[in-house]
Every structure is written in structure tokens, then in C-alpha cells.
Design an enzyme around this catalytic site. Structure first.
Site, PDB file in Angstrom:
ATOM      1  N   ASP A 170      -7.069  -1.202  -4.439  1.00  0.00           N
ATOM      2  CA  ASP A 170      -8.015  -1.260  -3.341  1.00  0.00           C
ATOM      3  C   ASP A 170      -9.085  -0.022  -4.480  1.00  0.00           C
ATOM      4  O   ASP A 170      -9.897   0.148  -4.193  1.00  0.00           O
ATOM      5  CB  ASP A 170      -7.621  -0.178  -2.078  1.00  0.00           C
ATOM      6  CG  ASP A 170      -6.901  -1.563  -1.702  1.00  0.00           C
ATOM      7  OD1 ASP A 170      -6.724  -3.201  -1.700  1.00  0.00           O
ATOM      8  OD2 ASP A 170      -5.766  -1.306  -0.609  1.00  0.00           O
ATOM      9  N   ASP A 203       1.067  -1.290  -0.605  1.00  0.00           N
ATOM     10  CA  ASP A 203      -0.235  -0.481   0.308  1.00  0.00           C
ATOM     11  C   ASP A 203       0.775   1.222  -0.057  1.00  0.00           C
ATOM     12  O   ASP A 203       2.440   1.075   0.368  1.00  0.00           O
ATOM     13  CB  ASP A 203      -0.473   0.098   1.426  1.00  0.00           C
ATOM     14  CG  ASP A 203      -2.141  -0.731   1.221  1.00  0.00           C
ATOM     15  OD1 ASP A 203      -2.528  -1.303   0.497  1.00  0.00           O
ATOM     16  OD2 ASP A 203      -2.995  -1.455   2.551  1.00  0.00           O
TER      17      ASP A 203
END
Length: 174
Positions: A141, A127
Site C-alpha cells: 500500500d 495489513d
């Protein structure tokens, strides 16, 4: 009947193409972020509101379920396979787009879980996008979230259109 078959085939290829493009873009950008960022060190782009912030997430959204990585891997694999199986049954453009975005995001994160540290099936998701006080996330995402919104809106629009057609048909009979 033949037109439906052609349409279904077209949406299958569309879904597969978008799915592959999302997963590929996700993986390319993750590699770029891994080569340019240091874990835990923010790179401010727009004040302190929008920044790049590299971290490795063993859990789901908001780092929930960190001890359940294998469950998320299994769910993502099942969703990707399910999307491929469902693809020929999709007849609407926006349902196809929504499903493709969700499946592409699931595939992007699944690749992390399969091939990144700490090991196969238990890998951590990369991330790097950090906005305000929200969770840190990635392209996969964002694709999943956007895909869910598109798919739900398409289903509601389809139901609404079907209801209007049914009412119109009843008015013609009456």
C-alpha cells in the site's frame, strides 16, 4: 531512434526489477508479521501513535468494499499486466519509478488475494502498519501511494518542461 529503443528497454527492465523487489519485500515482511504478531493485538513501537497491528483486509483502502474482493483482485491483475505492457513505452526515469512502485504494490497485494485465506481470487490482504488514527496498511500500500505521487509529479514536470521548451522555441522564431 536507436537511443530511444535502448532507453525504453532499460526502463522496462528497471520497472520489472523494482516491481519484483517491491512485491518480494512486501511478501517477506508479511510472512514475518504473520509469524510474530497476533491478529488484533497491537504492538506499540512509538507510544500509541505508531504500532504494528495485524489484520486481514478483504476490501480496499480503509476496508471499503469488503464484499467485492474479486473486483479488487481483477483490477490489480489488470494493472500489473497493463504496467508490463506499458513499460516499453515509458521514457522517463521518474515515470518508470512511479509505475514500478504502483505495479509492485499491486502485485504484492494481488499475491495475497490469490494465495491467502479464504481462497484463490478472494484472499484477504495482510495489513500490519498502523499510524495514529489512519488506516492499517502494508508495504504494498505504501509503495502504491508513493508511486502515484512520483508518477503524477513526473508527468507534471514533463509537461512543464515541454511547455518551457515550446515557449523557448517560439521566442527563437519571433
Amino acid at each position: 531512434m536507436e537511443e530511444t529503443t535502448q532507453t525504453r528497454g532499460r526502463w522496462s527492465w528497471f520497472i520489472l526489477g523494482i516491481m519484483a523487489a517491491v512485491a518480494a519485500a512486501d511478501q517477506v515482511v508479511k510472512q514475518l508479521m504473520l509469524s510474530q504478531l497476533e491478529p488484533g493485538v497491537p504492538v506499540y513501537l512509538i507510544g500509541d501513535w505508531f504500532r504494528l497491528y495485524l489484520l486481514f483486509n478483504p476490501g480496499a483502502a480503509f476496508s471499503m468494499g469488503q464484499g467485492s474482493t474479486w473486483i479488487f483482485t481483477t483490477i490489480q491483475l489488470a494493472f500489473v499486466l497493463g504496467a508490463l505492457i506499458a513499460a516499453p513505452r515509458i521514457t522517463g526515469r521518474f515515470e518508470a519509478l512511479g509505475l514500478a512502485l504502483i505495479a509492485g504494490g499491486a502485485l504484492g497485494n494481488l499475491l495475497d488475494r490469490l494465495f491467502r485465506e479464504p481462497g484463490f481470487w478472494f484472499g484477504h490482504v495482510v495489513d500490519y502498519i498502523s499510524v495514529g488514527n489512519f488506516a492499517v496498511f502494508n508495504i504494498a500500500d505504501a509503495a502504491i501511494t508513493t508511486g502515484v505521487a512520483v508518477f503524477v509529479a513526473a508527468v507534471f514536470a514533463s509537461e512543464y518542461a515541454a511547455g518551457r521548451t515550446e515557449k523557448r522555441g517560439q521566442a527563437d522564431v519571433g
